[in-house]
Design a protein around this motif. Structure first.
Motif, short mmCIF file in Angstrom:
data_model
loop_
_atom_site.label_atom_id
_atom_site.label_comp_id
_atom_site.label_asym_id
_atom_site.label_seq_id
_atom_site.Cartn_x
_atom_site.Cartn_y
_atom_site.Cartn_z
N SER A 51 95.41 73.69 21.46
CA SER A 51 94.41 74.69 21.10
C SER A 51 95.08 75.85 20.38
O SER A 51 96.30 76.00 20.38
N SER A 52 94.28 76.71 19.75
CA SER A 52 94.83 77.82 18.98
C SER A 52 93.96 79.05 19.15
O SER A 52 92.82 78.97 19.62
N ARG A 58 104.58 81.47 16.65
CA ARG A 58 104.12 80.24 15.98
C ARG A 58 105.24 79.21 15.87
O ARG A 58 105.05 78.03 16.17
N GLY A 116 103.83 78.20 19.87
CA GLY A 116 102.74 78.93 20.50
C GLY A 116 103.17 79.68 21.74
O GLY A 116 104.33 79.65 22.15
N ARG A 149 100.45 75.29 26.02
CA ARG A 149 100.75 76.19 24.93
C ARG A 149 99.53 76.36 24.03
O ARG A 149 98.80 75.41 23.79
N VAL A 150 99.35 77.58 23.55
CA VAL A 150 98.27 77.88 22.62
C VAL A 150 98.91 78.43 21.35
O VAL A 150 99.67 79.41 21.40
N GLN A 151 98.61 77.81 20.22
CA GLN A 151 99.21 78.23 18.96
C GLN A 151 98.48 79.45 18.40
O GLN A 151 97.27 79.63 18.60
N VAL A 152 99.24 80.31 17.71
CA VAL A 152 98.66 81.50 17.08
C VAL A 152 98.44 81.22 15.60
O VAL A 152 99.29 80.62 14.94
N VAL A 153 97.29 81.67 15.10
CA VAL A 153 96.95 81.47 13.68
C VAL A 153 96.61 82.83 13.09
O VAL A 153 95.57 83.42 13.43
#
Length: 404
Positions: free
Chosen positions: A2-3, A29, A33, A41-45
């Motif tokens: 997810s992001s 990133r 994440g 982990r959650v990725q940053v955009v």
């Protein structure tokens, strides 16, 4: 994976670009994440926002970022972006944050959060009423030197802390024969500049969180270099203070004396250093280093002006070990705030904490103007600000009075 989408407004500026974009969000990133408490982990955009589309396009290409825009309103209306991050100049910050609150975004911002305490407190109330998560940069507390100092305090190393003395600053060139290393707006009160507005919010959270609540301030703010040269090579009147000398009384009877200056040449190990003296020991702390001297290893100096003192006092201090790996402080706080948004992790530094910093700057300028010690009331969402001019207005009033 997810992001989470982050609107980054003001990334073409020095702090927004280097500390927040490159060393924080892009570093997160690149590590895959932010890691949550359950191991996910959650990725940053990031979405880059600014006024110069050409500059944004160049930054996006350089760092492999897909999204950028000059339309903040459109970005705030887009559900792909959950967080609004603000690195604008102080004068532009409040209006943008109000838009982000109205859009229901979580908000993370540089300080000061506003030009006046009244406005900063209103932003805290608006965010609370809207039920949005919010955070303010408190980067100094995450630096290696400050974290070593916190460890010493928590261990009881100092015994009863007596005093804190701090020196911050360096020589900022006037811009004539060498270009200034800070933007010219920093030296114009009408543009939100001034070292009190810039540094007192830092001193507020450093003192509050390490030693005790700031209960009063006595300050002298001065403009020591009245004329500078801007980025276009044109001379301008420096209407903002470039040096400030202050005494803060803290809860528990601790006295803190902090000097802040852009008109001083450095003769210390780091650009900022604090000496903390206690009954059982002392420490000298910078952004990275931390030297200690316990009570039972303290020398016994004797004052004798007739003889040169051959004792090497610097050799009496012991370097405090790191004992752990300290990451970039901006990145560490960003990860903390992301966990707060994503899984309701702890968030120590919200808009109310930011308002306390603006209060200290505002009352520091009033203290300088009136030549007296000013007491600081405790700040809550229910606080009623005393009628007063904002920091920029006080500086402008001082300049007008000086002209008369």
């Amino acid at each position: 994976m997810s992001s989470i989408g982050i609107i980054m407004n003001g990334v073409s500026g020095r702090m927004g670009y280097r500390q927040h974009l490159v060393r924080s969000i892009l570093a997160i990133r690149d590590q895959g994440g932010v890691e949550l408490s359950d191991g996910r982990r959650v990725q940053v955009v990031p979405l880059l926002v600014g006024r110069n589309e050409e500059k944004l396009a160049e930054l996006a290409k350089r760092h492999d970022i897909a999204d950028y825009t000059t339309d903040l309103d459109a970005a705030l209306a887009d559900d792909r972006w959950q967080i609004y991050a603000d690195f604008l100049v102080t004068k532009a910050r409040s209006a943008a944050i109000r838009k982000a609150i109205a859009a229901g975004k979580a908000i993370y911002t540089e300080k000061p959060t506003a030009e006046s305490f009244e406005e900063a407190l209103e932003l805290a109330r608006l965010a609370d009423d809207a039920g949005i998560k919010n955070g303010v940069v408190h980067d100094k507390l995450y630096l290696p030197g400050m974290r070593k100092l916190k460890r010493l305090i928590d261990s009881g190393f100092f015994g009863r802390i007596l005093s804190v003395r701090g020196e911050f600053g360096y020589w900022v060139f006037e811009g004539d024969w060498q270009a200034a290393q800070r933007p010219s707006w920093n030296y114009r009160a009408e543009d939100g500049g001034g070292i009190v507005v810039d540094m007192f919010p830092h001193w507020s959270y450093v003192l509050d969180n390490l030693f005790g609540r700031v209960e009063s301030v006595y300050a002298q703010a001065v403009t020591e270099i009245p004329q500078r040269v801007d980025e276009r090579g044109e001379a301008y009147a420096a209407t903002a203070d470039d040096a400030a000398y202050a005494i803060f009384q803290l809860a528990g009877g601790i006295t803190a004396q902090l000097n802040s200056s852009w008109t001083t040449r450095v003769n210390r190990d780091e650009l900022v250093e604090f000496q903390v003296d206690g009954t059982l020991g002392s420490a000298v702390v910078g952004l990275f280093g931390c030297k200690i001297q316990p009570r039972n290893a303290t020398p016994k100096p004797v004052w004798n002006p007739d003889l040169a003192d051959a004792h090497d006092y610097a050799a009496d201090w012991i370097e405090s070990p790191a004992n752990e790996v300290f990451e970039n402080g901006f990145k560490t706080q960003w990860e903390e705030f992301l966990r707060h948004v994503l899984e309701d992790g702890p968030n120590r530094f919200d808009f109310l904490a930011g308002a306390r910093g603006v209060q200290l700057a505002e009352l520091g300028l009033r203290s300088s103007r009136e030549g007296r010690r000013i007491e600081l009331p405790e700040v809550t969402l229910d606080t009623t600000p005393a009628p007063t001019a904002g920091a920029a207005d006080l500086e402008a009033a001082d300049l007008e009075a000086a002209a008369r």
